[in-house]
Design a protein around this motif. Structure first.
Motif, PDB file in Angstrom:
ATOM      1  N   GLN A   1     -20.295  16.218   1.615  1.00  0.00           N
ATOM      2  CA  GLN A   1     -21.343  17.162   1.522  1.00  0.00           C
ATOM      3  C   GLN A   1     -21.220  18.538   1.737  1.00  0.00           C
ATOM      4  O   GLN A   1     -22.843  18.579   1.617  1.00  0.00           O
ATOM      5  CB  GLN A   1     -22.470  16.410   3.087  1.00  0.00           C
ATOM      6  N   TYR A   2     -20.221  18.587   1.841  1.00  0.00           N
ATOM      7  CA  TYR A   2     -20.728  20.737   2.143  1.00  0.00           C
ATOM      8  C   TYR A   2     -19.706  20.746   0.049  1.00  0.00           C
ATOM      9  O   TYR A   2     -19.840  22.055   0.379  1.00  0.00           O
ATOM     10  CB  TYR A   2     -19.300  20.713   2.835  1.00  0.00           C
TER      11      TYR A   2
ATOM     12  N   VAL B   1     -27.138  13.889   4.115  1.00  0.00           N
ATOM     13  CA  VAL B   1     -27.159  12.715   3.516  1.00  0.00           C
ATOM     14  C   VAL B   1     -28.481  12.530   4.066  1.00  0.00           C
ATOM     15  O   VAL B   1     -27.719  12.450   5.677  1.00  0.00           O
ATOM     16  CB  VAL B   1     -26.291  11.513   2.982  1.00  0.00           C
TER      17      VAL B   1
ATOM     18  N   GLN C   1     -34.275  15.098   3.857  1.00  0.00           N
ATOM     19  CA  GLN C   1     -35.105  15.095   5.211  1.00  0.00           C
ATOM     20  C   GLN C   1     -35.728  13.617   5.401  1.00  0.00           C
ATOM     21  O   GLN C   1     -36.640  13.581   4.735  1.00  0.00           O
ATOM     22  CB  GLN C   1     -36.335  16.006   5.564  1.00  0.00           C
ATOM     23  N   SER C   2     -35.316  12.876   5.822  1.00  0.00           N
ATOM     24  CA  SER C   2     -35.390  11.434   5.448  1.00  0.00           C
ATOM     25  C   SER C   2     -37.191  11.674   5.876  1.00  0.00           C
ATOM     26  O   SER C   2     -37.114  10.925   5.130  1.00  0.00           O
ATOM     27  CB  SER C   2     -34.229  10.593   6.644  1.00  0.00           C
TER      28      SER C   2
ATOM     29  N   ASN D   1     -24.670  13.705  15.625  1.00  0.00           N
ATOM     30  CA  ASN D   1     -24.062  13.794  13.412  1.00  0.00           C
ATOM     31  C   ASN D   1     -22.963  13.684  13.697  1.00  0.00           C
ATOM     32  O   ASN D   1     -23.129  14.459  14.857  1.00  0.00           O
ATOM     33  CB  ASN D   1     -25.426  14.779  13.694  1.00  0.00           C
TER      34      ASN D   1
END
Ligand code: GSH
Length: 215
Positions: free
Chosen positions: A38-39, A52, A65-66, A109
């Motif tokens: 993710q980075y 994600v 942003q879900s 998280n």
């Protein structure tokens, strides 16, 4: 559309459920957040915080942003509508999903747990206590919200599915995976059990994802 996802990500799980409920086709692209993918700069160009889900729509528009994605999917495919249009019903659903998305999820998280462990040298026992504490605080409040709303079910807010169910199921899945005691939340667990009867929820589950790996 393209969905960047990780099988165990509860926020990507929300979007997988929403896409399935609405019958929208998409290509799933796994991002292994345990390995730090993710980075990578190309992912960060889409998700500035490095996370994600990320959705790329058919026109190439990128959204992270879900909750923003859920709202966007409601505009693209209104059936079933995840955020009701009636003002109070809409506010109730938003109140519930923001409790999950703003109060519970961020403190547990991956990057937060890694910081506790790697930077603050918190041991596994204390890390688990942290996790369970915030789950209990958050799900306790979520249980009160549903009981106070008084909807008979079988969904969080009555007989139709909403973003509340879409956010609740992944958060409960996380808590179960982390072996949290959920016996104090009968209403939440009844909603969770009912949602498992729907293919859209079952198919979006972590163990059904192509990037799933056993613990
Ligand atoms: N508020 C964001 C949170 C996104 C997020 O942080 N997702 C987690 C997985 S559930 C992630 O990618 N974490 C990566 C990390 O913490 O390094 C949303 O709702 O989409």
């Amino acid at each position: 559309m393209i969905l960047y996802s990780f099988f165990n990500s509860s926020t990507a799980y929300r979007v997988r459920i929403a896409l399935a409920l609405k019958g929208l086709q998409f290509e799933l692209r796994p991002v292994n957040i345990r390995r730090g993918e993710q980075y990578a700069p190309e992912h960060r160009a889409m998700s500035p915080v490095g996370g994600v889900p990320v959705l790329v729509d058919d026109a190439g528009n990128v959204l992270s942003q879900s909750l923003a994605i859920l709202g966007y999917l409601d505009s693209l495919a209104p059936e079933p509508l995840l955020f009701p249009t009636e003002p109070l019903a809409r506010a109730r659903v938003q109140e519930f999903v923001q409790l999950i998305a703003c109060d519970i999820h961020p403190v547990n998280n991956l990057r937060v747990l890694k910081y506790l462990k790697d930077t603050l040298a918190v041991d596994e026992v204390a890390k688990h206590a942290w996790y369970a504490h915030w789950v209990a605080e958050g799900l306790g409040a979520a249980e009160v919200l549903l009981q106070r709303a008084g909807a008979a079910g079988p969904f969080a807010f009555g007989t139709t599915v909403s973003a509340a169910d879409v956010c609740l199921v992944p958060q409960v899945a996380n808590a179960l995976r982390m072996q949290c005691d959920l016996s104090a939340y009968p209403r939440l667990m009844a909603v969770h059990a009912h949602c498992q009867s729907l293919p859209a929820f079952r198919d979006a589950a972590p163990e059904r994802q192509p990037d799933y790996t056993a613990p």
